[in-house]
Design a protein around this motif. Structure first.
Motif, mmCIF file in Angstrom:
data_model
loop_
_atom_site.group_PDB
_atom_site.id
_atom_site.type_symbol
_atom_site.label_atom_id
_atom_site.label_comp_id
_atom_site.label_asym_id
_atom_site.label_seq_id
_atom_site.Cartn_x
_atom_site.Cartn_y
_atom_site.Cartn_z
ATOM 1 N N ARG A 61 0.859 -1.182 0.000
ATOM 2 C CA ARG A 61 0.000 0.000 0.000
ATOM 3 C C ARG A 61 0.895 1.232 0.000
ATOM 4 N NH1 ARG A 61 -2.364 -0.816 4.686
ATOM 5 N NH2 ARG A 61 -4.012 -2.040 3.772
ATOM 6 N N LEU A 62 0.634 2.170 -0.925
ATOM 7 C CA LEU A 62 1.407 3.405 -1.001
ATOM 8 C C LEU A 62 1.073 4.293 0.194
ATOM 9 C CD1 LEU A 62 3.332 5.251 -2.678
ATOM 10 C CD2 LEU A 62 1.271 6.198 -3.749
ATOM 11 N N LEU A 63 2.110 4.700 0.933
ATOM 12 C CA LEU A 63 1.929 5.593 2.075
ATOM 13 C C LEU A 63 2.292 7.027 1.735
ATOM 14 C CD1 LEU A 63 3.441 3.486 5.010
ATOM 15 C CD2 LEU A 63 1.034 3.753 4.375
ATOM 16 N N GLU A 64 3.321 7.189 0.873
ATOM 17 C CA GLU A 64 3.784 8.540 0.557
ATOM 18 C C GLU A 64 4.555 8.528 -0.754
ATOM 19 O OE1 GLU A 64 6.740 12.003 2.387
ATOM 20 O OE2 GLU A 64 6.657 10.061 3.366
ATOM 21 N N SER A 65 4.439 9.611 -1.491
ATOM 22 C CA SER A 65 5.276 9.829 -2.672
ATOM 23 C C SER A 65 5.615 11.308 -2.735
ATOM 24 C CB SER A 65 4.561 9.378 -3.943
ATOM 25 O OG SER A 65 3.428 10.177 -4.180
ATOM 26 N N ARG A 66 6.878 11.587 -3.067
ATOM 27 C CA ARG A 66 7.311 12.977 -3.205
ATOM 28 C C ARG A 66 8.527 13.035 -4.103
ATOM 29 N NH1 ARG A 66 10.028 14.333 2.708
ATOM 30 N NH2 ARG A 66 11.398 12.557 2.672
ATOM 31 N N THR A 67 8.846 14.225 -4.526
ATOM 32 C CA THR A 67 9.998 14.452 -5.391
ATOM 33 C C THR A 67 11.182 14.896 -4.553
ATOM 34 O OG1 THR A 67 8.513 15.109 -7.169
ATOM 35 C CG2 THR A 67 10.817 15.732 -7.405
ATOM 36 N N ILE A 68 12.351 14.393 -4.900
ATOM 37 C CA ILE A 68 13.608 14.826 -4.282
ATOM 38 C C ILE A 68 14.368 15.591 -5.345
ATOM 39 C CG2 ILE A 68 15.791 14.088 -3.277
ATOM 40 C CD1 ILE A 68 14.407 11.536 -2.375
ATOM 41 N N GLY A 69 14.724 16.844 -5.013
ATOM 42 C CA GLY A 69 15.382 17.665 -6.022
ATOM 43 C C GLY A 69 14.449 17.822 -7.207
ATOM 44 N N GLY A 70 14.986 17.717 -8.396
ATOM 45 C CA GLY A 70 14.154 17.851 -9.579
ATOM 46 C C GLY A 70 13.944 16.562 -10.340
ATOM 47 N N ASN A 71 14.641 15.480 -9.933
ATOM 48 C CA ASN A 71 14.632 14.278 -10.764
ATOM 49 C C ASN A 71 14.331 12.964 -10.066
ATOM 50 O OD1 ASN A 71 15.612 15.393 -13.412
ATOM 51 N ND2 ASN A 71 17.305 16.043 -12.100
ATOM 52 N N LEU A 72 14.390 12.927 -8.742
ATOM 53 C CA LEU A 72 14.255 11.669 -8.022
ATOM 54 C C LEU A 72 12.878 11.551 -7.377
ATOM 55 C CD1 LEU A 72 17.694 11.719 -6.145
ATOM 56 C CD2 LEU A 72 17.201 10.900 -8.459
ATOM 57 N N ALA A 73 12.348 10.332 -7.353
ATOM 58 C CA ALA A 73 11.062 10.066 -6.692
ATOM 59 C C ALA A 73 11.316 9.273 -5.423
ATOM 60 C CB ALA A 73 10.143 9.280 -7.617
ATOM 61 N N PHE A 74 10.708 9.709 -4.319
ATOM 62 C CA PHE A 74 10.816 9.018 -3.034
ATOM 63 C C PHE A 74 9.461 8.386 -2.753
ATOM 64 C CE2 PHE A 74 11.006 9.290 1.779
ATOM 65 C CZ PHE A 74 11.907 8.246 1.919
ATOM 66 N N LEU A 75 9.421 7.054 -2.707
ATOM 67 C CA LEU A 75 8.180 6.308 -2.556
ATOM 68 C C LEU A 75 8.230 5.464 -1.287
ATOM 69 C CD1 LEU A 75 8.004 4.969 -6.225
ATOM 70 C CD2 LEU A 75 6.888 7.014 -5.303
ATOM 71 N N THR A 76 7.185 5.523 -0.493
ATOM 72 C CA THR A 76 7.083 4.729 0.730
ATOM 73 C C THR A 76 5.878 3.818 0.633
ATOM 74 O OG1 THR A 76 8.079 6.516 2.021
ATOM 75 C CG2 THR A 76 6.913 4.808 3.240
ATOM 76 N N TYR A 77 6.115 2.511 0.782
ATOM 77 C CA TYR A 77 5.061 1.511 0.744
ATOM 78 C C TYR A 77 5.094 0.679 2.010
ATOM 79 C CZ TYR A 77 4.658 2.194 -4.340
ATOM 80 O OH TYR A 77 4.458 2.724 -5.584
ATOM 81 N N GLU A 78 3.929 0.226 2.445
ATOM 82 C CA GLU A 78 3.882 -0.752 3.529
ATOM 83 C C GLU A 78 3.353 -2.062 2.966
ATOM 84 O OE1 GLU A 78 1.271 0.312 6.738
ATOM 85 O OE2 GLU A 78 -0.480 0.448 5.445
ATOM 86 N N PHE A 79 3.859 -3.152 3.513
ATOM 87 C CA PHE A 79 3.362 -4.475 3.115
ATOM 88 C C PHE A 79 2.025 -4.702 3.808
ATOM 89 C CE2 PHE A 79 7.715 -5.048 1.862
ATOM 90 C CZ PHE A 79 7.600 -5.853 0.744
ATOM 91 N N VAL A 80 1.091 -5.263 3.056
ATOM 92 C CA VAL A 80 -0.217 -5.609 3.593
ATOM 93 C C VAL A 80 -0.129 -7.088 3.994
ATOM 94 C CG1 VAL A 80 -2.683 -5.780 3.113
ATOM 95 C CG2 VAL A 80 -1.309 -3.948 2.060
ATOM 96 N N HIS A 81 -0.063 -7.333 5.305
ATOM 97 C CA HIS A 81 0.099 -8.712 5.805
ATOM 98 C C HIS A 81 -1.260 -9.298 6.123
ATOM 99 C CE1 HIS A 81 4.421 -8.349 5.986
ATOM 100 N NE2 HIS A 81 4.329 -7.254 6.691
#
Length: 192
Positions: free
Chosen positions: A172-192
């Motif tokens: 499950r996606l918890l967060e997404s954001r851009t780092i600088g101008g080119n990188l994507a920071f994605l946080t997911y949790e496992f659904v157990h």
């Protein structure tokens, strides 16, 4: 109970490759991490420091442990100071004496040892760069969260973060954001 987080942050190419980001392993397409400079990596460094400061401990495979230990032991500064003082646990059947401060070797079955560690510690147990260990932990439902920094490069070949042992695990996606101008920071949790 501890929370196991694959991060540090975990760097991957757009097509999921984690192999040789700094070009030191000799992989023909290695060095992709260093192609991004300036604001991207400056902001990335801030995230790495924030994650180190919030971690209860680091959990590593032997190869990653040796890589990070060699890199960070001689350094000073906020990130180096934190990594050098942070409790570190290394899963290894061959490492005799850990040379990095505050390090403990977990010698038994990785799944059993990490399960015990998860019960003993509170807070985030961060697994940086140890994708082989991470795959084993994912396969046995021990990883709670994955934080990926996606670099906008397609390598077409190389060792991937997820492989066939990780298949069929919903996230499950918890967060997404851009780092600088080119990188994507994605946080997911496992659904157990």
């Amino acid at each position: 109970m501890g929370k196991i987080v694959m991060s540090g942050p975990q760097n991957v190419s757009l097509d999921g490759v984690v192999q040789d980001p700094d070009g030191e392993e000799g992989f023909e397409r290695g060095g992709w991490f260093t192609r991004f400079g300036g604001a991207d990596l400056a902001e990335w460094s801030g995230i790495a420091l924030d994650e180190a400061l919030s971690a209860e401990a680091w959990l590593l495979g032997r190869r990653s442990y040796e890589f990070f230990g060699t890199r960070w032991q001689p350094r000073t500064g906020d990130l180096a100071d934190r990594l050098n003082s942070l409790p570190k646990y290394v899963v290894s059947s061959s490492l005799e004496e850990p040379g990095w401060t505050n390090s403990t070797v977990l010698r038994g079955d990785p799944v059993t040892e990490v399960s015990k560690l998860k019960q003993e510690l509170d807070g985030e147990i961060v697994v940086p760069a140890s994708h082989r260990l991470g795959r084993t932990l994912i396969e046995h439902d021990l990883v709670d969260e994955v934080r990926l920094v996606v670099f906008p490069v397609v390598l077409g070949t190389g060792e991937r973060f997820f492989d066939e042992t990780c298949g069929g695990k919903p996230l499950r996606l918890l967060e997404s954001r851009t780092i600088g101008g080119n990188l994507a920071f994605l946080t997911y949790e496992f659904v157990h």
